[in-house]
Design a protein around this motif. Structure first.
Motif, PDB file in Angstrom:
ATOM      1  N   GLN A 226       0.838  -1.187   0.000  1.00  0.00           N
ATOM      2  CA  GLN A 226       0.000   0.000   0.000  1.00  0.00           C
ATOM      3  C   GLN A 226       0.879   1.244   0.000  1.00  0.00           C
ATOM      4  O   GLN A 226       1.839   1.354   0.773  1.00  0.00           O
ATOM      5  CB  GLN A 226      -0.924  -0.019   1.225  1.00  0.00           C
ATOM      6  CG  GLN A 226      -2.039   0.992   1.184  1.00  0.00           C
ATOM      7  CD  GLN A 226      -3.033   0.760   2.315  1.00  0.00           C
ATOM      8  OE1 GLN A 226      -2.761   0.005   3.252  1.00  0.00           O
ATOM      9  NE2 GLN A 226      -4.190   1.394   2.236  1.00  0.00           N
ATOM     10  N   LYS A 264     -12.751  -9.202  -1.899  1.00  0.00           N
ATOM     11  CA  LYS A 264     -13.680  -8.094  -2.114  1.00  0.00           C
ATOM     12  C   LYS A 264     -13.693  -7.154  -0.899  1.00  0.00           C
ATOM     13  O   LYS A 264     -13.803  -5.927  -1.054  1.00  0.00           O
ATOM     14  CB  LYS A 264     -15.080  -8.646  -2.371  1.00  0.00           C
ATOM     15  CG  LYS A 264     -16.116  -7.605  -2.748  1.00  0.00           C
ATOM     16  CD  LYS A 264     -17.489  -8.221  -2.905  1.00  0.00           C
ATOM     17  CE  LYS A 264     -17.508  -9.270  -4.008  1.00  0.00           C
ATOM     18  NZ  LYS A 264     -18.871  -9.840  -4.198  1.00  0.00           N
ATOM     19  N   GLN A 268     -12.835  -3.128  -1.095  1.00  0.00           N
ATOM     20  CA  GLN A 268     -13.784  -2.101  -0.668  1.00  0.00           C
ATOM     21  C   GLN A 268     -13.197  -1.213   0.417  1.00  0.00           C
ATOM     22  O   GLN A 268     -13.388   0.012   0.401  1.00  0.00           O
ATOM     23  CB  GLN A 268     -15.067  -2.768  -0.181  1.00  0.00           C
ATOM     24  CG  GLN A 268     -15.874  -3.457  -1.282  1.00  0.00           C
ATOM     25  CD  GLN A 268     -17.075  -4.206  -0.742  1.00  0.00           C
ATOM     26  OE1 GLN A 268     -17.219  -4.388   0.468  1.00  0.00           O
ATOM     27  NE2 GLN A 268     -17.955  -4.649  -1.640  1.00  0.00           N
ATOM     28  N   LYS A 269     -12.479  -1.816   1.368  1.00  0.00           N
ATOM     29  CA  LYS A 269     -11.917  -1.032   2.462  1.00  0.00           C
ATOM     30  C   LYS A 269     -10.818  -0.087   1.984  1.00  0.00           C
ATOM     31  O   LYS A 269     -10.577   0.953   2.594  1.00  0.00           O
ATOM     32  CB  LYS A 269     -11.368  -1.966   3.549  1.00  0.00           C
ATOM     33  CG  LYS A 269     -12.466  -2.623   4.387  1.00  0.00           C
ATOM     34  CD  LYS A 269     -13.283  -1.577   5.132  1.00  0.00           C
ATOM     35  CE  LYS A 269     -14.363  -2.211   5.989  1.00  0.00           C
ATOM     36  NZ  LYS A 269     -15.166  -1.191   6.705  1.00  0.00           N
ATOM     37  N   THR A 270     -10.130  -0.425   0.916  1.00  0.00           N
ATOM     38  CA  THR A 270      -9.081   0.440   0.366  1.00  0.00           C
ATOM     39  C   THR A 270      -9.599   1.303  -0.777  1.00  0.00           C
ATOM     40  O   THR A 270      -8.802   1.887  -1.513  1.00  0.00           O
ATOM     41  CB  THR A 270      -7.899  -0.408  -0.121  1.00  0.00           C
ATOM     42  OG1 THR A 270      -8.368  -1.357  -1.101  1.00  0.00           O
ATOM     43  CG2 THR A 270      -7.261  -1.167   1.030  1.00  0.00           C
ATOM     44  N   GLU A 271     -10.920   1.362  -0.919  1.00  0.00           N
ATOM     45  CA  GLU A 271     -11.570   2.184  -1.947  1.00  0.00           C
ATOM     46  C   GLU A 271     -11.049   1.853  -3.341  1.00  0.00           C
ATOM     47  O   GLU A 271     -10.890   2.718  -4.190  1.00  0.00           O
ATOM     48  CB  GLU A 271     -11.363   3.673  -1.639  1.00  0.00           C
ATOM     49  CG  GLU A 271     -11.954   4.108  -0.300  1.00  0.00           C
ATOM     50  CD  GLU A 271     -11.712   5.565  -0.001  1.00  0.00           C
ATOM     51  OE1 GLU A 271     -10.929   6.196  -0.734  1.00  0.00           O
ATOM     52  OE2 GLU A 271     -12.311   6.074   0.968  1.00  0.00           O
ATOM     53  N   TYR A 272     -10.759   0.595  -3.551  1.00  0.00           N
ATOM     54  CA  TYR A 272     -10.332   0.060  -4.845  1.00  0.00           C
ATOM     55  C   TYR A 272      -9.050   0.726  -5.358  1.00  0.00           C
ATOM     56  O   TYR A 272      -8.800   0.771  -6.573  1.00  0.00           O
ATOM     57  CB  TYR A 272     -11.452   0.205  -5.886  1.00  0.00           C
ATOM     58  CG  TYR A 272     -12.650  -0.658  -5.572  1.00  0.00           C
ATOM     59  CD1 TYR A 272     -12.713  -1.977  -6.016  1.00  0.00           C
ATOM     60  CD2 TYR A 272     -13.701  -0.171  -4.802  1.00  0.00           C
ATOM     61  CE1 TYR A 272     -13.801  -2.776  -5.715  1.00  0.00           C
ATOM     62  CE2 TYR A 272     -14.796  -0.958  -4.493  1.00  0.00           C
ATOM     63  CZ  TYR A 272     -14.844  -2.271  -4.953  1.00  0.00           C
ATOM     64  OH  TYR A 272     -15.928  -3.064  -4.653  1.00  0.00           O
ATOM     65  N   ARG A 273      -8.251   1.224  -4.431  1.00  0.00           N
ATOM     66  CA  ARG A 273      -6.947   1.747  -4.820  1.00  0.00           C
ATOM     67  C   ARG A 273      -5.913   0.644  -4.966  1.00  0.00           C
ATOM     68  O   ARG A 273      -4.838   0.861  -5.522  1.00  0.00           O
ATOM     69  CB  ARG A 273      -6.468   2.778  -3.794  1.00  0.00           C
ATOM     70  CG  ARG A 273      -7.383   4.005  -3.718  1.00  0.00           C
ATOM     71  CD  ARG A 273      -6.885   5.002  -2.689  1.00  0.00           C
ATOM     72  NE  ARG A 273      -7.786   6.170  -2.608  1.00  0.00           N
ATOM     73  CZ  ARG A 273      -7.615   7.196  -1.785  1.00  0.00           C
ATOM     74  NH1 ARG A 273      -6.562   7.197  -0.956  1.00  0.00           N
ATOM     75  NH2 ARG A 273      -8.478   8.190  -1.779  1.00  0.00           N
ATOM     76  N   CYS A 275      -5.245  -3.492  -6.211  1.00  0.00           N
ATOM     77  CA  CYS A 275      -5.774  -4.434  -7.192  1.00  0.00           C
ATOM     78  C   CYS A 275      -5.084  -5.779  -7.011  1.00  0.00           C
ATOM     79  O   CYS A 275      -3.935  -5.838  -6.572  1.00  0.00           O
ATOM     80  CB  CYS A 275      -5.588  -3.919  -8.624  1.00  0.00           C
ATOM     81  SG  CYS A 275      -3.880  -3.630  -9.093  1.00  0.00           S
TER      82      CYS A 275
END
Length: 353
Positions: A226, A264, A268-273, A275
């Motif tokens: 991240q 999933k 969602q928790k990482t706001e789709y930043r 992959c």
């Protein structure tokens, strides 16, 4: 800050999804260990969960007692020595040690009751303790059967031969094929924590989330890379397999039904930043010219004249003379009667009269 016992109990209930039958301190030693190790044990369903102490939320080991073949016990109440049980499981042999003989007798009663689905005979327990065993037997008989779960992948140690170096690229390609054939998420790779972190560091363009086997048997882990203000950060999360699905071990555990839902949840928790990591497949960069066919000398055949049309000979119309030949010439002495004249009887005379 110490966690309240009720909170610990609730979190354990969420993670294991099994009813609690009995608990207490014990010592455990496997066939690969030389000394006993102290644990806090909980018998939930037919599984014995082991914790480092009674305040730990996530278990460190578990024993599937349904695989129990036999249970041997050194005679208790002899010289006040600790009682030792030897559990012969399908995959290993484990010893449990209790300092108190009375506590050991209770452990034996509960373990054999949930495994054999009957209360063992000749138990040295009080009437109240026997009533509790009857309640456990009734609850275990009513408990829902285990739900089907996706098969766990083979451990990395089972696939990697000794004294062999496996490159990250080869491992990623092999495990990507395995994930596709077993229905696992595409970002699942049969690698260790160090290998997963190296894959994310060396190939950030391929993705930032890797699902992998956990160091704890029959569980999973998730490694992610991240970006933060201070630079990229690598994190690892434990995903515990339960009878009802999977539990993400966070401060507030999250239960999900499948590994796809685990992925999933993190997206969602990482706001789709982030992959999922996808192994880079090799591509060709050159186009080869096709090989020209061999020339074969063939003489040209002579031209073929088109067939002549067959025409019937011209038919000539017949003349009048040909259609109507002249009458034969009459002999002398005979009369010729014209066609358009009908003679009277009295005027027709034969020649020679």
């Amino acid at each position: 800050m110490a966690v309240h016992p009720r909170v610990v109990h609730k979190r354990r209930q969420t993670i294991t999804a099994l009813p609690l039958y009995y608990s207490g301190n014990l010592l455990k030693r496997s066939s690969r260990e030389t000394s006993f190790r102290s644990f806090y044990g909980e018998l939930r369903g037919a599984t014995l969960f082991l914790y480092d102490d009674d305040t730990q939320v996530t278990y460190v080991e578990k024993l599937e007692l349904e695989q129990l073949k036999s249970m041997e016990m050194e005679s208790p109440y002899k010289n006040r020595q600790p009682t030792i049980f030897t559990l012969n499981l399908q995959s290993e042999e484990v010893q449990l040690k209790m300092d108190c003989a009375d506590t050991a007798e209770e452990w034996r009663g509960y373990i054999l009751t949930v495994v054999k689905k009957e209360i063992p005979k000749q138990l040295q327990l009080l009437p109240g303790q026997m009533i509790k065993l009857e309640e456990v037997l009734l609850l275990e008989g009513r408990r829902n059967p285990q739900l089907a779960r996706p098969p766990l992948p083979p451990r990395p140690s089972e696939q990697k031969p000794k004294n062999t170096t496996i490159t990250t690229t080869t491992t990623a390609t092999t495990t990507a094929t395995t994930a596709a054939t077993t229905g696992m998420p595409s970002c699942f790779f049969d690698v260790s924590r160090q290998e997963a972190e190296k894959m994310l560091e060396d190939n950030p363009e391929n993705g930032s989330i890797i699902l992998r086997p956990s160091a704890m048997p029959k569980n999973y882990a998730l490694t992610l890379r991240q970006k933060t203000s201070s630079g990229p950060v690598l994190k690892n999360y434990r995903v515990t397999s339960t009878n009802l699905g999977f539990v993400i071990d966070l401060d507030s555990p999250v239960s999900v039904p499948s590994l796809d839902d685990v992925l999933k949840f993190f997206l969602q928790k990482t706001e789709y930043r982030l992959c999922p990591y996808v192994a880079c497949q090799p591509y060709d960069t050159r186009i080869d010219s096709p090989v020209p066919p061999k020339c074969i000398s063939v003489s040209s055949p002579p031209p073929i004249a088109p067939p002549r049309a067959q025409v019937l000979p011209m038919m000539r119309s017949k003349t009048r003379e040909e259609l109507y030949p002249p009458p034969e010439k009459a002999d002398e002495g005979e009369y010729v009667v014209p066609d358009d004249h009908v003679p009277d009887d009295h005027s027709f005379k034969l020649a020679g009269q």
